[in-house]
Design an enzyme around this catalytic site. Structure first.
Site, PDB file in Angstrom:
ATOM      1  N   THR A 246       3.116   8.380  26.727  1.00 44.28           N
ATOM      2  CA  THR A 246       4.444   8.965  26.908  1.00 44.28           C
ATOM      3  C   THR A 246       4.750   9.854  25.706  1.00 44.28           C
ATOM      4  OG1 THR A 246       5.180   7.062  28.148  1.00 44.28           O
ATOM      5  CG2 THR A 246       6.881   8.225  26.937  1.00 44.28           C
TER       6      THR A 246
ATOM      7  N   ARG B  39       8.498   1.558  41.067  1.00 47.73           N
ATOM      8  CA  ARG B  39       8.685   0.985  39.730  1.00 47.73           C
ATOM      9  C   ARG B  39       9.443   1.985  38.832  1.00 47.73           C
ATOM     10  NH1 ARG B  39       6.518   2.283  34.253  1.00 47.73           N
ATOM     11  NH2 ARG B  39       6.930   0.406  33.061  1.00 47.73           N
TER      12      ARG B  39
ATOM     13  N   SER C 290      10.449   3.239  35.082  1.00 47.84           N
ATOM     14  CA  SER C 290      10.058   3.227  33.672  1.00 47.84           C
ATOM     15  C   SER C 290      11.298   3.102  32.781  1.00 47.84           C
ATOM     16  CB  SER C 290       9.339   4.544  33.391  1.00 47.84           C
ATOM     17  OG  SER C 290       9.379   4.854  32.028  1.00 47.84           O
TER      18      SER C 290
ATOM     19  N   THR D  12       8.201   4.288  23.378  1.00 45.41           N
ATOM     20  CA  THR D  12       7.027   4.256  24.248  1.00 45.41           C
ATOM     21  C   THR D  12       6.507   2.819  24.265  1.00 45.41           C
ATOM     22  OG1 THR D  12       4.825   5.192  24.644  1.00 45.41           O
ATOM     23  CG2 THR D  12       5.466   4.891  22.350  1.00 45.41           C
ATOM     24  N   GLY D  13       5.634   2.532  25.228  1.00 52.44           N
ATOM     25  CA  GLY D  13       5.112   1.173  25.336  1.00 52.44           C
ATOM     26  C   GLY D  13       5.266   0.668  26.760  1.00 52.44           C
TER      27      GLY D  13
ATOM     28  N   GLY E 285       7.286  -0.400  29.630  1.00 52.70           N
ATOM     29  CA  GLY E 285       8.686  -0.187  29.994  1.00 52.70           C
ATOM     30  C   GLY E 285       9.466  -1.467  30.207  1.00 52.70           C
TER      31      GLY E 285
HETATM   32  N1  ASP Z   1       7.074   3.449  28.585  1.00 48.39           N
HETATM   33  C1  ASP Z   1       6.280   4.003  29.653  1.00 48.39           C
HETATM   34  C2  ASP Z   1       6.517   3.199  30.915  1.00 48.39           C
HETATM   35  O1  ASP Z   1       6.539   1.991  30.866  1.00 48.39           O
HETATM   36  C3  ASP Z   1       4.808   4.064  29.382  1.00 48.39           C
HETATM   37  C4  ASP Z   1       4.404   4.542  28.015  1.00 48.39           C
HETATM   38  O2  ASP Z   1       5.216   4.622  27.116  1.00 48.39           O
HETATM   39  O3  ASP Z   1       3.204   4.846  27.827  1.00 48.39           O
HETATM   40  O4  ASP Z   1       6.616   3.798  31.956  1.00 48.39           O
END
Ligand code: ASP
Length: 280
Positions: free
Chosen positions: A154, A182, A184, A203-204, A206
Site C-alpha cells: 500500500t 472485503r 480495507s 499500511t499492514g 487492514g
Molecule cells: N492495509 C491494506 C489492506 O489491508 C494492505 C496493505 O497495507 O498492504 O487492505
C-alpha cells in the site's frame, strides 16, 4: 514544509533485494518530486500528487500493479483527508481506474464523500475517469501461482505545507486473494486520518489496523498533548495482545516526522528540503 511517504511492507522472504532497492530508489525520487510540488501547492494537493505517482509505479500495490482478489478481479481503495477542514473522502473497492486517489479528491467537496463498489466506479466514469486496467503481468503471475500478499505495499503520504496545514492520502490494492466485498482500512479513519495537529497513514493487515483504530488513535493522542513518539509507542503497544500487523507514518503540526512498524519492515522516505531519508 515537510513530506513523508510510504510504500507499504517489504517482505524479506518473498521479495528479492533488487525489488527492495528499486522501491527505495522510487521512493527517493517521488519524495523529492513531491517536495518540489509542495513548494507551490497545498498539503492536500500535494498528497494527491505524491500518491498518484506511487499508484502509477508498478512496484507498489496501489493503482497500477494492485493485488488481485480471490475472484480474479482487482478492487482498489483510497482516501484523502484535509487536516484543516477535517473532511475525508474516499473510494472503496473501485475498479478499472488509473488513479483511485484522484477519484477520492473529486469527492472531497461533496456531501456524500465515501463511495463503494459500483457507486464509486460509476461516479468515476461520470466524472471523466476512463476505463483503465491496473493489472500487470507480475501480479497475474503471482495470482496464478497463488502467492498472496507478497509485501508489495500500500502507499501513503503525509504533508505539511508552508501555511502549516496538514493533509494525508492512502491508496491500496488490498491484501491479495481477499473475499469479494472485503473492506480495507485504507479508506477508513483507522488507516488514514488527519486534523490540524497531526496526520497519519497506515499500511499492514487492514483488519488489525481497524481493530486498533491506529491512525485516529495516534492523531487523537497528539491532539491531547502527547508527543508523537509516545503516541506511536502507546498505540503500537496496543497491537501486541493480538500480534497486530501494522506500520504508520506521521507528521505533526510542529513538523516532527515519525514512523513505526510492528513487524519489519515497512519502506518509507521523508524529505524536509535538506536531507532525504529512506528506510526499510
Ligand atoms: N492495509 C491494506 C489492506 O489491508 C494492505 C496493505 O497495507 O498492504 O487492505
Amino acid at each position: 514544509m515537510k513530506i513523508i511517504i510510504h510504500g507499504g511492507f517489504f517482505s524479506e522472504s518473498s521479495t528479492d533485494i533488487q525489488t527492495k532497492t528499486a522501491k527505495q530508489e522510487a521512493l527517493k525520487a517521488i519524495v523529492k518530486q513531491s517536495y518540489d510540488y509542495l513548494k507551490t501547492h497545498t498539503a492536500t494537493e500535494t498528497v494527491v500528487y505524491a500518491v498518484s505517482l506511487l499508484e502509477d509505479d508498478v512496484l507498489f500495490n496501489a493503482g497500477t500493479g494492485s493485488q488481485i482478489q480471490c475472484d480474479g478481479q482487482i478492487r482498489m481503495s483510497a482516501a484523502l483527508m484535509d487536516g484543516t477542514t477535517q473532511k475525508m473522502s474516499g473510494v472503496i473497492n473501485i475498479q478499472d481506474v488509473k488513479n483511485p486517489i484522484q477519484v477520492a479528491e473529486k469527492l472531497l467537496p461533496y456531501d456524500d464523500r465515501v463511495l463503494g463498489g459500483n457507486g464509486a466506479t460509476g461516479f468515476a466514469r461520470k466524472n471523466g475517469f476512463e476505463t483503465f486496467s491496473t493489472e500487470t503481468p507480475e501480479r497475474r503471475a503471482e495470482f496464478v501461482k497463488k502467492l498472496a500478499a507478497t509485501g508489495t505495499g500500500t502507499v501513503g503520504c503525509v504533508a505539511l505545507d508552508s501555511g502549516g496545514k496538514i493533509a494525508v492520502a492512502t491508496s491500496t490494492g488490498g491484501k491479495g486473494f481477499e473475499m469479494v466485498g472485503r473492506i480495507s482500512d485504507s479508506a477508513t479513519v483507522a488507516g488514514n486520518y488527519a486534523n490540524a495537529h497531526c496526520g497519519v497513514s497506515c499500511t499492514g493487515v487492514g483488519e488489525d489496523i481497524v481493530s486498533n483504530a491506529t491512525a485516529a488513535k495516534i492523531v487523537t493522542r497528539v491532539t491531547d498533548g502527547m508527543p508523537v513518539a509516545t503516541a506511536f509507542e502507546k498505540t503500537f503497544a496496543e497491537l501486541k495482545p493480538y500480534d497486530g500487523f501494522a506500520g504508520a507514518i506521521a507528521i505533526d503540526a510542529a513538523g516532527n516526522m515519525y514512523h513505526q512498524d510492528s513487524h519489519p519492515s515497512m519502506v518509507f522516505a521523508s524529505f524536509d528540503g535538506m536531507d532525504i531519508e529512506v528506510f526499510g
